[in-house]
Write a protein that holds these residues in place. Structure first.
Motif, PDB file in Angstrom:
ATOM      1  N   THR A   1     -69.945 -15.456  36.410  1.00 28.87           N
ATOM      2  CA  THR A   1     -69.085 -14.384  36.909  1.00 28.87           C
ATOM      3  C   THR A   1     -68.016 -14.075  35.868  1.00 28.87           C
ATOM      4  N   SER A   2     -67.361 -12.961  36.041  1.00 28.29           N
ATOM      5  CA  SER A   2     -66.247 -12.602  35.165  1.00 28.29           C
ATOM      6  C   SER A   2     -65.099 -13.588  35.315  1.00 28.29           C
ATOM      7  N   ALA A   3     -64.855 -14.021  36.531  1.00 28.84           N
ATOM      8  CA  ALA A   3     -63.796 -15.002  36.766  1.00 28.84           C
ATOM      9  C   ALA A   3     -64.112 -16.304  36.042  1.00 28.84           C
ATOM     10  N   GLU A   4     -65.362 -16.680  36.011  1.00 30.30           N
ATOM     11  CA  GLU A   4     -65.753 -17.906  35.318  1.00 30.30           C
ATOM     12  C   GLU A   4     -65.499 -17.782  33.812  1.00 30.30           C
ATOM     13  N   ALA A   5     -65.696 -16.608  33.247  1.00 29.10           N
ATOM     14  CA  ALA A   5     -65.412 -16.414  31.822  1.00 29.10           C
ATOM     15  C   ALA A   5     -63.936 -16.659  31.539  1.00 29.10           C
ATOM     16  N   VAL A   6     -63.076 -16.136  32.397  1.00 32.24           N
ATOM     17  CA  VAL A   6     -61.638 -16.347  32.250  1.00 32.24           C
ATOM     18  C   VAL A   6     -61.307 -17.833  32.398  1.00 32.24           C
ATOM     19  N   LYS A   7     -61.925 -18.486  33.360  1.00 34.70           N
ATOM     20  CA  LYS A   7     -61.673 -19.915  33.576  1.00 34.70           C
ATOM     21  C   LYS A   7     -62.090 -20.747  32.363  1.00 34.70           C
TER      22      LYS A   7
ATOM     23  N   ILE B   1     -57.125 -21.754  25.588  1.00 36.38           N
ATOM     24  CA  ILE B   1     -56.645 -20.467  25.078  1.00 36.38           C
ATOM     25  C   ILE B   1     -55.579 -19.906  26.008  1.00 36.38           C
ATOM     26  N   LEU B   2     -55.795 -20.067  27.285  1.00 35.72           N
ATOM     27  CA  LEU B   2     -54.837 -19.635  28.303  1.00 35.72           C
ATOM     28  C   LEU B   2     -54.332 -20.867  29.045  1.00 35.72           C
ATOM     29  N   GLY B   3     -53.101 -20.821  29.465  1.00 35.29           N
ATOM     30  CA  GLY B   3     -52.533 -21.927  30.226  1.00 35.29           C
ATOM     31  C   GLY B   3     -53.124 -21.997  31.617  1.00 35.29           C
ATOM     32  N   GLU B   4     -53.187 -23.208  32.147  1.00 36.40           N
ATOM     33  CA  GLU B   4     -53.708 -23.408  33.500  1.00 36.40           C
ATOM     34  C   GLU B   4     -52.897 -22.636  34.535  1.00 36.40           C
ATOM     35  N   ASP B   5     -51.637 -22.398  34.242  1.00 37.38           N
ATOM     36  CA  ASP B   5     -50.775 -21.658  35.165  1.00 37.38           C
ATOM     37  C   ASP B   5     -51.184 -20.201  35.299  1.00 37.38           C
TER      38      ASP B   5
ATOM     39  N   SER C   1     -53.499 -15.914  38.646  1.00 35.35           N
ATOM     40  CA  SER C   1     -53.226 -14.487  38.434  1.00 35.35           C
ATOM     41  C   SER C   1     -54.397 -13.782  37.757  1.00 35.35           C
ATOM     42  N   LEU C   2     -55.043 -14.438  36.795  1.00 37.25           N
ATOM     43  CA  LEU C   2     -56.155 -13.788  36.099  1.00 37.25           C
ATOM     44  C   LEU C   2     -57.390 -13.673  36.980  1.00 37.25           C
ATOM     45  N   VAL C   3     -57.653 -14.681  37.773  1.00 32.29           N
ATOM     46  CA  VAL C   3     -58.785 -14.602  38.702  1.00 32.29           C
ATOM     47  C   VAL C   3     -58.518 -13.516  39.751  1.00 32.29           C
ATOM     48  N   GLN C   4     -57.281 -13.419  40.221  1.00 26.56           N
ATOM     49  CA  GLN C   4     -56.923 -12.355  41.155  1.00 26.56           C
ATOM     50  C   GLN C   4     -57.111 -10.981  40.507  1.00 26.56           C
ATOM     51  N   MET C   5     -56.791 -10.887  39.227  1.00 30.81           N
ATOM     52  CA  MET C   5     -56.974  -9.635  38.499  1.00 30.81           C
ATOM     53  C   MET C   5     -58.449  -9.213  38.502  1.00 30.81           C
TER      54      MET C   5
END
Length: 138
Positions: free
Chosen positions: A71-77, A84-88, A92-96
């Motif tokens: 999924t797209s959310a999995e790519a962000v995760k 590359i991105l903070g766990e915090d 917000s990114l998954v919600q996006m």
């Protein structure tokens, strides 16, 4: 290794759309909600920003050989998992990404007041994504 030209074009595109959103952000709530042009322009600019963010995520995942996200959310995760991105930023990114899916597939359920709230409160999340990618790859 990521293709910096592809990444730069995508990040520049996101930046351009963010500038459009910053202009729309200046509209007072009442005027914004009364203007289908402002609402629709905001939806479109948010949608393509998020699409480009997903594209950048998928590009990084593919080029770094971190697997094939389902999924797209999995790519962000995966960007979070690899630092590359903070766990915090995960929530917000998954919600996006979920919001993008609602705009595209459940468009009749997206409330204009929610669009205004996102415009006012969440552009920093997209900016943070850009900065994190630049910090890592440029």
């Amino acid at each position: 290794m990521v293709d910096k030209d592809i990444m730069q074009r995508k990040l520049s595109f996101i930046d351009l759309k963010l500038r459009n959103l910053e202009t729309l952000k200046l509209i007072e709530r009442q005027d914004f909600l009364a203007s289908f042009q402002a609402v629709d322009a905001t939806k479109y600019n948010l949608q393509v920003c998020i699409e480009a963010l997903i594209d950048v995520s998928n590009h990084i995942v593919a080029r770094e050989r971190w697997g094939i996200p389902n999924t797209s959310a999995e790519a962000v995760k995966l960007l979070i998992k690899h630092g590359i991105l903070g766990e915090d930023k995960e929530h917000s990114l998954v919600q996006m990404v979920k919001f993008r899916n609602r705009i595209v597939h459940l468009y009749q359920e997206v409330d204009d007041a929610e669009i205004y709230r996102i415009l006012q409160e969440n552009l920093k999340d997209i900016k943070g994504f850009i900065q994190a990618v630049i910090n890592r790859f440029f």
